[in-house]
Design a protein around this motif. Structure first.
Motif, PDB file in Angstrom:
ATOM      1  N   GLY A  44       0.763  -1.081  -0.110  1.00  0.00           N
ATOM      2  CA  GLY A  44      -0.023  -0.066  -0.059  1.00  0.00           C
ATOM      3  C   GLY A  44       0.789   1.372  -0.104  1.00  0.00           C
ATOM      4  N   ASP A  45       2.096   1.220  -0.349  1.00  0.00           N
ATOM      5  CA  ASP A  45       2.924   2.329  -0.082  1.00  0.00           C
ATOM      6  C   ASP A  45       2.746   3.003   1.045  1.00  0.00           C
ATOM      7  OD1 ASP A  45       4.841   3.857  -1.519  1.00  0.00           O
ATOM      8  OD2 ASP A  45       3.626   5.102  -2.463  1.00  0.00           O
ATOM      9  N   VAL A  46       2.812   2.625   2.050  1.00  0.00           N
ATOM     10  CA  VAL A  46       2.524   3.288   3.428  1.00  0.00           C
ATOM     11  C   VAL A  46       4.219   4.073   3.491  1.00  0.00           C
ATOM     12  CG1 VAL A  46       2.540   3.381   5.917  1.00  0.00           C
ATOM     13  CG2 VAL A  46       1.421   1.493   4.169  1.00  0.00           C
ATOM     14  N   ARG A  47       3.997   5.640   4.076  1.00  0.00           N
ATOM     15  CA  ARG A  47       5.181   6.213   4.005  1.00  0.00           C
ATOM     16  C   ARG A  47       5.439   6.934   5.349  1.00  0.00           C
ATOM     17  NH1 ARG A  47       6.926   5.722  -1.037  1.00  0.00           N
ATOM     18  NH2 ARG A  47       8.728   7.135  -0.618  1.00  0.00           N
ATOM     19  N   CYS A  48       6.534   7.222   5.709  1.00  0.00           N
ATOM     20  CA  CYS A  48       6.995   8.205   6.755  1.00  0.00           C
ATOM     21  C   CYS A  48       7.754   9.461   6.180  1.00  0.00           C
ATOM     22  CB  CYS A  48       7.904   7.369   7.961  1.00  0.00           C
ATOM     23  SG  CYS A  48       9.158   6.537   7.017  1.00  0.00           S
TER      24      CYS A  48
END
Length: 318
Positions: A258-262
């Motif tokens: 899900g292309d979770v980013r920080c």
């Protein structure tokens, strides 16, 4: 209300050292002088700024709120005194956590150095202070990982990164190209040992949708986290840049589906209006594609009011 610079210096020194006696040694004065200076500042505030106990002096809620302003006033006075006296400025310190801004750290340091009259130094921090020395005034700027529970800080995003899970090499999911949070239940997780609720919450597995957490193990640093994972009993949230900078033979980094980013941000004390700090932030905002505070006018316009809204809750760029 009349504020004195010695009183602010005494308060900042006690806040930084946690001790009236240590503050007196740092300021090269007698301890009763420090105590009286803080007492007068508290009398002006009408409330305690510090709570004294046997082990150390702790900031009250009001003390925490005004510390950044006190630090900014002391720093500005020190800088002005140095300019008037023609002395060399004290080193300008940039705090950082973990791998700092990954591949963009050099660019950040170059633009900061261009704005600073003297030497720029780096100081490393761990999970116990994710503000990287900004809240207690030990650093002038910080390269931090939002979110932080620190309303006195301004931030501008300088990089983002895909979030991963760090798994023991023996974990069945370690061979995957990506993994969904729903597949990560039933494991023990390493989490930061920190008093910052926002920082800790974002790095807890529940923040990415892991429902069943078997247990947690606190860690004081990124290196400790990866050693715990390498031991084969835990997993941890990380990022792709962590893989690039902290490779471990027994640890595999698998991106979250899900292309979770920080994000990584350059942070400063919102009360700090020194030209070097404001100039570096504006340069960073332009370099990394973010409109700087007060775009289209000088940050000094209207007393710098354009900067006052750039707090950690409203301007992280997340």
């Amino acid at each position: 209300m009349t504020l004195s610079l010695p009183g602010l210096r005494a308060f900042v020194a006690v806040a930084r050292t946690g001790s009236f006696s240590a503050a007196a040694r740092r300021l090269d004065v007698r301890q009763p002088t420090v105590s009286e200076s803080v007492r007068r500042l508290e009398a002006a505030a009408g409330r305690p700024l510090l709570v004294r106990n046997r082990e150390r002096a702790e900031l009250t809620d009001l003390g925490r709120r005004i510390l950044a302003h006190a630090v900014a006033a002391v720093d500005a006075a020190d800088e002005l005194e140095g300019l008037l006296a023609g002395t060399a400025p004290r080193p300008f310190t940039v705090g950082f956590l973990g791998e700092a801004a990954a591949g963009r750290t050099r660019e950040l340091l170059d633009l900061i150095q261009a704005r600073v009259r003297g030497e720029v130094r780096l100081r490393r921090y761990d999970f116990d202070d994710p503000s990287c020395g900004l809240l207690d005034g030990r650093c002038d700027l910080g390269i931090v990982w939002p979110p932080l529970d620190a309303p006195g800080l301004g931030m501008v995003t300088v990089a983002d990164d895909r979030r991963c899970v760090a798994l023991p090499a023996t974990d069945p999911l370690a061979r995957r190209t990506e993994v969904a949070p729903a597949e990560l239940g039933g494991r023990t997780w390493v989490v930061p040992r920190t008093a910052d609720a926002a920082y800790a919450g974002f790095r807890h597995p529940s923040a990415v949708g892991v429902v069943h957490v078997a247990g947690t193990v606190p860690s004081g640093s990124l290196e400790e986290t990866l050693e715990l994972v390498a031991a084969g009993r835990c997993c941890a949230l990380a990022s792709t840049s962590t893989d690039e900078h902290y490779a471990r033979s027994n640890v595999v980094f698998v991106p979250l589906a899900g292309d979770v980013r920080c994000t990584v941000a350059l942070a400063w004390r919102a009360a700090d209006r020194r030209p070097a700090v404001r100039g570096a932030v504006e340069d960073a905002a332009r370099l990394f594609g973010k409109a700087p505070p007060g775009a289209g006018r000088s940050a000094a316009d209207e007393g710098g009011a354009a900067w006052d809204d750039c707090t950690s809750s409203t301007w992280t760029g997340r």
